[in-house]
Design a protein around this motif. Structure first.
Motif, PDB file in Angstrom:
ATOM      1  N   SER A   2       0.910  -1.229   0.108  1.00 34.32           N
ATOM      2  CA  SER A   2       0.005  -0.089  -0.008  1.00 34.32           C
ATOM      3  C   SER A   2       0.713   1.221  -0.154  1.00 34.32           C
ATOM      4  O   SER A   2       1.855   1.210   0.436  1.00 34.32           O
ATOM      5  CB  SER A   2      -0.862  -0.109   1.289  1.00 34.32           C
ATOM      6  N   GLU A   3       0.193   2.357  -0.594  1.00 35.94           N
ATOM      7  CA  GLU A   3       1.018   3.690  -0.662  1.00 35.94           C
ATOM      8  C   GLU A   3       0.468   4.626   0.506  1.00 35.94           C
ATOM      9  O   GLU A   3      -0.690   4.469   0.718  1.00 35.94           O
ATOM     10  CB  GLU A   3       1.099   4.057  -1.778  1.00 35.94           C
ATOM     11  N   LEU A   4       1.045   5.376   0.770  1.00 36.57           N
ATOM     12  CA  LEU A   4       0.727   6.663   1.978  1.00 36.57           C
ATOM     13  C   LEU A   4      -0.288   7.195   1.078  1.00 36.57           C
ATOM     14  O   LEU A   4      -0.272   7.836  -0.188  1.00 36.57           O
ATOM     15  CB  LEU A   4       2.009   7.390   2.311  1.00 36.57           C
ATOM     16  N   ASN A   5      -1.474   7.821   1.652  1.00 38.16           N
ATOM     17  CA  ASN A   5      -2.383   8.637   1.146  1.00 38.16           C
ATOM     18  C   ASN A   5      -2.036   9.898   1.293  1.00 38.16           C
ATOM     19  O   ASN A   5      -2.477  10.416   2.567  1.00 38.16           O
ATOM     20  CB  ASN A   5      -3.909   8.153   1.649  1.00 38.16           C
ATOM     21  N   SER A   6      -1.846  10.941   0.323  1.00 39.09           N
ATOM     22  CA  SER A   6      -1.582  12.332   0.736  1.00 39.09           C
ATOM     23  C   SER A   6      -2.678  12.994   1.414  1.00 39.09           C
ATOM     24  O   SER A   6      -2.411  14.099   2.070  1.00 39.09           O
ATOM     25  CB  SER A   6      -1.059  12.881  -0.556  1.00 39.09           C
ATOM     26  N   THR A   7      -3.882  12.654   1.199  1.00 40.75           N
ATOM     27  CA  THR A   7      -5.196  13.507   1.479  1.00 40.75           C
ATOM     28  C   THR A   7      -5.009  13.246   3.289  1.00 40.75           C
ATOM     29  O   THR A   7      -5.285  13.881   3.783  1.00 40.75           O
ATOM     30  CB  THR A   7      -6.273  12.993   0.826  1.00 40.75           C
ATOM     31  N   ILE A   8      -4.713  11.925   3.465  1.00 42.72           N
ATOM     32  CA  ILE A   8      -5.033  11.627   4.660  1.00 42.72           C
ATOM     33  C   ILE A   8      -3.736  11.731   5.710  1.00 42.72           C
ATOM     34  O   ILE A   8      -3.820  12.001   6.991  1.00 42.72           O
ATOM     35  CB  ILE A   8      -5.381   9.753   5.054  1.00 42.72           C
ATOM     36  N   HIS A   9      -2.531  11.951   5.074  1.00 45.49           N
ATOM     37  CA  HIS A   9      -1.292  11.988   5.709  1.00 45.49           C
ATOM     38  C   HIS A   9      -1.207  13.121   6.549  1.00 45.49           C
ATOM     39  O   HIS A   9      -0.236  13.184   7.556  1.00 45.49           O
ATOM     40  CB  HIS A   9      -0.148  11.774   4.801  1.00 45.49           C
ATOM     41  N   GLN A  10      -1.735  14.357   6.200  1.00 44.94           N
ATOM     42  CA  GLN A  10      -1.656  15.364   6.898  1.00 44.94           C
ATOM     43  C   GLN A  10      -1.934  15.275   8.452  1.00 44.94           C
ATOM     44  O   GLN A  10      -2.879  14.479   8.408  1.00 44.94           O
ATOM     45  CB  GLN A  10      -2.451  16.482   6.263  1.00 44.94           C
ATOM     46  N   PRO A  11      -1.256  15.635   9.201  1.00 49.07           N
ATOM     47  CA  PRO A  11      -1.556  15.429  10.652  1.00 49.07           C
ATOM     48  C   PRO A  11      -2.643  15.591  11.199  1.00 49.07           C
ATOM     49  O   PRO A  11      -3.524  14.616  11.809  1.00 49.07           O
ATOM     50  CB  PRO A  11      -0.268  16.213  11.563  1.00 49.07           C
ATOM     51  N   ALA A  12      -3.412  16.933  10.870  1.00 48.64           N
ATOM     52  CA  ALA A  12      -4.624  17.142  11.499  1.00 48.64           C
ATOM     53  C   ALA A  12      -5.721  15.960  10.772  1.00 48.64           C
ATOM     54  O   ALA A  12      -6.862  15.579  11.546  1.00 48.64           O
ATOM     55  CB  ALA A  12      -5.364  18.538  11.231  1.00 48.64           C
ATOM     56  N   ARG A  13      -5.651  15.958   9.397  1.00 48.27           N
ATOM     57  CA  ARG A  13      -6.482  14.930   8.802  1.00 48.27           C
ATOM     58  C   ARG A  13      -6.427  13.714   9.369  1.00 48.27           C
ATOM     59  O   ARG A  13      -7.498  12.635   9.452  1.00 48.27           O
ATOM     60  CB  ARG A  13      -6.348  15.188   7.413  1.00 48.27           C
ATOM     61  N   LEU A  14      -5.067  13.201   9.308  1.00 45.91           N
ATOM     62  CA  LEU A  14      -5.015  11.694  10.122  1.00 45.91           C
ATOM     63  C   LEU A  14      -5.587  11.551  11.544  1.00 45.91           C
ATOM     64  O   LEU A  14      -6.206  10.735  11.565  1.00 45.91           O
ATOM     65  CB  LEU A  14      -3.426  11.486  10.123  1.00 45.91           C
ATOM     66  N   LYS A  15      -5.517  12.715  12.335  1.00 46.56           N
ATOM     67  CA  LYS A  15      -6.278  12.623  13.684  1.00 46.56           C
ATOM     68  C   LYS A  15      -7.488  12.389  13.494  1.00 46.56           C
ATOM     69  O   LYS A  15      -8.407  11.828  14.151  1.00 46.56           O
ATOM     70  CB  LYS A  15      -5.805  13.825  14.428  1.00 46.56           C
ATOM     71  N   GLU A  85      -5.740   1.346   4.243  1.00 48.00           N
ATOM     72  CA  GLU A  85      -4.770   1.275   3.452  1.00 48.00           C
ATOM     73  C   GLU A  85      -3.610   2.184   3.832  1.00 48.00           C
ATOM     74  O   GLU A  85      -2.313   1.655   3.713  1.00 48.00           O
ATOM     75  CB  GLU A  85      -5.277   1.639   2.070  1.00 48.00           C
ATOM     76  N   HIS A  86      -3.701   3.134   4.362  1.00 48.95           N
ATOM     77  CA  HIS A  86      -2.965   4.289   4.746  1.00 48.95           C
ATOM     78  C   HIS A  86      -1.710   3.657   6.116  1.00 48.95           C
ATOM     79  O   HIS A  86      -0.908   3.538   6.116  1.00 48.95           O
ATOM     80  CB  HIS A  86      -3.556   5.407   5.406  1.00 48.95           C
ATOM     81  N   VAL A  87      -2.840   3.099   6.751  1.00 51.42           N
ATOM     82  CA  VAL A  87      -2.257   2.483   8.182  1.00 51.42           C
ATOM     83  C   VAL A  87      -1.524   1.147   7.644  1.00 51.42           C
ATOM     84  O   VAL A  87      -0.435   1.268   8.214  1.00 51.42           O
ATOM     85  CB  VAL A  87      -3.442   1.885   9.192  1.00 51.42           C
ATOM     86  N   ALA A  88      -1.797   0.484   6.770  1.00 49.20           N
ATOM     87  CA  ALA A  88      -1.299  -0.746   6.244  1.00 49.20           C
ATOM     88  C   ALA A  88       0.201  -0.041   5.702  1.00 49.20           C
ATOM     89  O   ALA A  88       1.220  -0.986   5.859  1.00 49.20           O
ATOM     90  CB  ALA A  88      -1.818  -1.542   5.287  1.00 49.20           C
ATOM     91  N   ALA A  89       0.141   0.958   5.011  1.00 50.91           N
ATOM     92  CA  ALA A  89       1.436   1.806   4.379  1.00 50.91           C
ATOM     93  C   ALA A  89       2.246   2.116   5.554  1.00 50.91           C
ATOM     94  O   ALA A  89       3.564   1.835   5.210  1.00 50.91           O
ATOM     95  CB  ALA A  89       1.272   2.762   3.395  1.00 50.91           C
ATOM     96  N   LEU A  90       1.712   2.714   6.415  1.00 54.24           N
ATOM     97  CA  LEU A  90       2.608   3.148   7.444  1.00 54.24           C
ATOM     98  C   LEU A  90       3.240   1.823   8.358  1.00 54.24           C
ATOM     99  O   LEU A  90       4.493   1.589   8.709  1.00 54.24           O
ATOM    100  CB  LEU A  90       1.913   3.741   8.452  1.00 54.24           C
ATOM    101  N   LYS A  91       2.489   0.714   8.293  1.00 57.45           N
ATOM    102  CA  LYS A  91       3.081  -0.177   9.310  1.00 57.45           C
ATOM    103  C   LYS A  91       4.258  -0.935   8.271  1.00 57.45           C
ATOM    104  O   LYS A  91       5.199  -1.456   8.919  1.00 57.45           O
ATOM    105  CB  LYS A  91       2.039  -1.388   9.380  1.00 57.45           C
ATOM    106  N   ALA A  92       4.051  -0.891   6.981  1.00 56.80           N
ATOM    107  CA  ALA A  92       4.976  -1.623   6.030  1.00 56.80           C
ATOM    108  C   ALA A  92       6.271  -0.570   6.262  1.00 56.80           C
ATOM    109  O   ALA A  92       7.424  -1.402   6.351  1.00 56.80           O
ATOM    110  CB  ALA A  92       4.705  -1.534   4.744  1.00 56.80           C
ATOM    111  N   ILE A  93       6.210   0.726   6.267  1.00 53.16           N
ATOM    112  CA  ILE A  93       7.207   1.415   6.401  1.00 53.16           C
ATOM    113  C   ILE A  93       8.205   1.332   7.734  1.00 53.16           C
ATOM    114  O   ILE A  93       9.384   1.052   7.899  1.00 53.16           O
ATOM    115  CB  ILE A  93       7.036   2.801   6.480  1.00 53.16           C
ATOM    116  N   LEU A  94       7.315   0.717   8.898  1.00 51.17           N
ATOM    117  CA  LEU A  94       7.909   0.541  10.100  1.00 51.17           C
ATOM    118  C   LEU A  94       8.455  -0.852  10.263  1.00 51.17           C
ATOM    119  O   LEU A  94       9.265  -1.009  11.143  1.00 51.17           O
ATOM    120  CB  LEU A  94       7.073   0.817  11.142  1.00 51.17           C
ATOM    121  N   GLY A  95       8.126  -1.515   9.445  1.00 53.34           N
ATOM    122  CA  GLY A  95       8.759  -2.978   9.286  1.00 53.34           C
ATOM    123  C   GLY A  95       7.925  -3.931  10.171  1.00 53.34           C
ATOM    124  O   GLY A  95       8.238  -4.749  10.669  1.00 53.34           O
TER     125      GLY A  95
END
Length: 95
Positions: A2-15, A85-95
């Motif tokens: 999965s790839e990071l979602n640029s719309t969701i990735h902004q900190p306030a929108r992620l929260k 999907e965004h969370v899955a991409a973050l988890k993949a980055i973190l290993g």
């Protein structure tokens, strides 16, 4: 992967998305409570909600309760999917 979602990735929108996701399927949160919980001004919250609504990630419902306007926010099915999907991409980055 999965790839990071640029719309969701902004900190306030992620929260915002994480808060709505935690409510459960179909649950709503009112605008004021969401803003207080996330420590966002009405203007800032409104701008982020507009971006998420334009992406069809959230649904905004406006109604009156005892003659007072109330704005309710909930995740759409698409919003839940994109957040997962965004969370899955973050988890993949973190290993």
């Amino acid at each position: 992967m999965s790839e990071l979602n640029s719309t969701i990735h902004q900190p306030a929108r992620l929260k915002i998305m994480a808060s709505l996701m935690a409510l459960g399927n179909g649950a709503q949160m009112d605008f004021s409570s969401l803003g207080k919980m996330l420590n966002l001004t009405d203007g800032n919250l409104g701008a982020h909600l507009q971006t998420l609504e334009e992406a069809s990630y959230i649904k905004i419902e406006k109604k009156f309760v005892e003659r007072k306007p109330r704005t309710l926010v909930s995740l759409t099915r698409k919003g839940r999917y994109e957040f997962e999907e965004h969370v899955a991409a973050l988890k993949a980055i973190l290993g």
